[in-house]
Design an enzyme around this catalytic site. Sequence first.
Site, PDB file in Angstrom:
ATOM      1  N   LEU A 182       0.815  -1.314   0.111  1.00 58.35           N
ATOM      2  CA  LEU A 182      -0.125   0.180  -0.279  1.00 58.35           C
ATOM      3  C   LEU A 182       0.570   1.480   0.036  1.00 58.35           C
ATOM      4  O   LEU A 182       0.596   2.309  -1.006  1.00 58.35           O
ATOM      5  CB  LEU A 182      -0.975   0.079   1.151  1.00 58.35           C
ATOM      6  CG  LEU A 182      -1.982   1.598   1.231  1.00 58.35           C
ATOM      7  CD1 LEU A 182      -2.336   1.620  -0.097  1.00 58.35           C
ATOM      8  CD2 LEU A 182      -2.659   1.323   2.541  1.00 58.35           C
ATOM      9  N   TYR A 234      -5.008  -9.449  15.572  1.00 59.33           N
ATOM     10  CA  TYR A 234      -4.428  -8.585  13.478  1.00 59.33           C
ATOM     11  C   TYR A 234      -5.175  -7.069  14.238  1.00 59.33           C
ATOM     12  O   TYR A 234      -4.936  -6.129  14.905  1.00 59.33           O
ATOM     13  CB  TYR A 234      -4.165  -9.168  12.986  1.00 59.33           C
ATOM     14  CG  TYR A 234      -4.328  -8.084  12.068  1.00 59.33           C
ATOM     15  CD1 TYR A 234      -2.810  -6.766  11.147  1.00 59.33           C
ATOM     16  CD2 TYR A 234      -5.323  -8.062  10.895  1.00 59.33           C
ATOM     17  CE1 TYR A 234      -2.834  -5.547  10.532  1.00 59.33           C
ATOM     18  CE2 TYR A 234      -5.238  -7.201   9.833  1.00 59.33           C
ATOM     19  CZ  TYR A 234      -4.148  -5.752   9.894  1.00 59.33           C
ATOM     20  OH  TYR A 234      -4.237  -4.403   8.632  1.00 59.33           O
TER      21      TYR A 234
END
Length: 316
Positions: free
Chosen positions: A14, A136
Amino acid sequence: MAKTALITGATGLLGRQVLKGFNGAGWDAKGTGFTRASPPTILKLDLGSEADVAATLEQVKPQVVVHCAANRFPDKCDSDPAGTIALNVEASATLARLCAASSTLLIYISTDYVFPGTEGDAPYEATSAPKPPNLYGETKWEGEKAVLAEYEKAGKGGLGVVLRVPVLYGEANTPAESAVNVLIDAVWKAQEKGASVKMDHWAIRYPTNTEDVGRVVKDVATKYLSTDDKTSLPKILQFSSEDKMTKYEICEIFAEIMGLPLDGMVANTEGNDPNASVQRPYDCHLSTKVLKDIGVPVATQDFKGWWRREARAYRK
């Protein structure tokens, strides 16, 4: 004078596109990396060192920092919980504290995995209550709270912003960089003699292109920097494509584009074992209503169209 931006994790899937998006729009943007740093565009930065972070902020003097760096693979998070907390939570809090002290806008990239993805819950609004299904998601939610708390403590509420995104795909150095791109490897594996590759055909995903996220981040930065009363703007934003598919359906698209049969792949429609300690998300679809409300366009590239153009790089 050009507007300035600093992108952490700019060597990742990203971060590369976010950096490209800012520079393409005429900003003076720099990135940070660690093992893959390449000055002067990608500065070497240890996000675990407060002194290093402070020195980099002083050197670049950004008007906006986009925090893309994270341990973002759930299995890697589980195998290194201490390292994951250090990067996803503690380093995020330090960065936020230093950015708030200099009145720098910080956009913290988060995830749809802050939500449980229970059947029937989606779509999730930006105001929906998080309940992460794994470590996460937990660390990213803790990171969100830490970033916003640092800005509130500094009396700079409105300059700390969270942007949640779903599973991403796009231009990658290796297929393994993306949980979507890597499925092409599974399609090739299914071509082997006697193959029986099991592929999830239960959980719903909304693969979103990194170029689109880069555009949205740049638009958000422009909107917030140009607004005098930043406290009037929302602190939590969400962006997602509306392309709805399972991993098996993604593989079907890849096979169709590359003209390959999928006889060696088996659709696995088993849902969660109700007795399992960790429940996998079924559907974490993010509502983009808040972005639309502040005038940020949420259009995305057509998944199949993008891959038709790019699949040649994955042919064997």
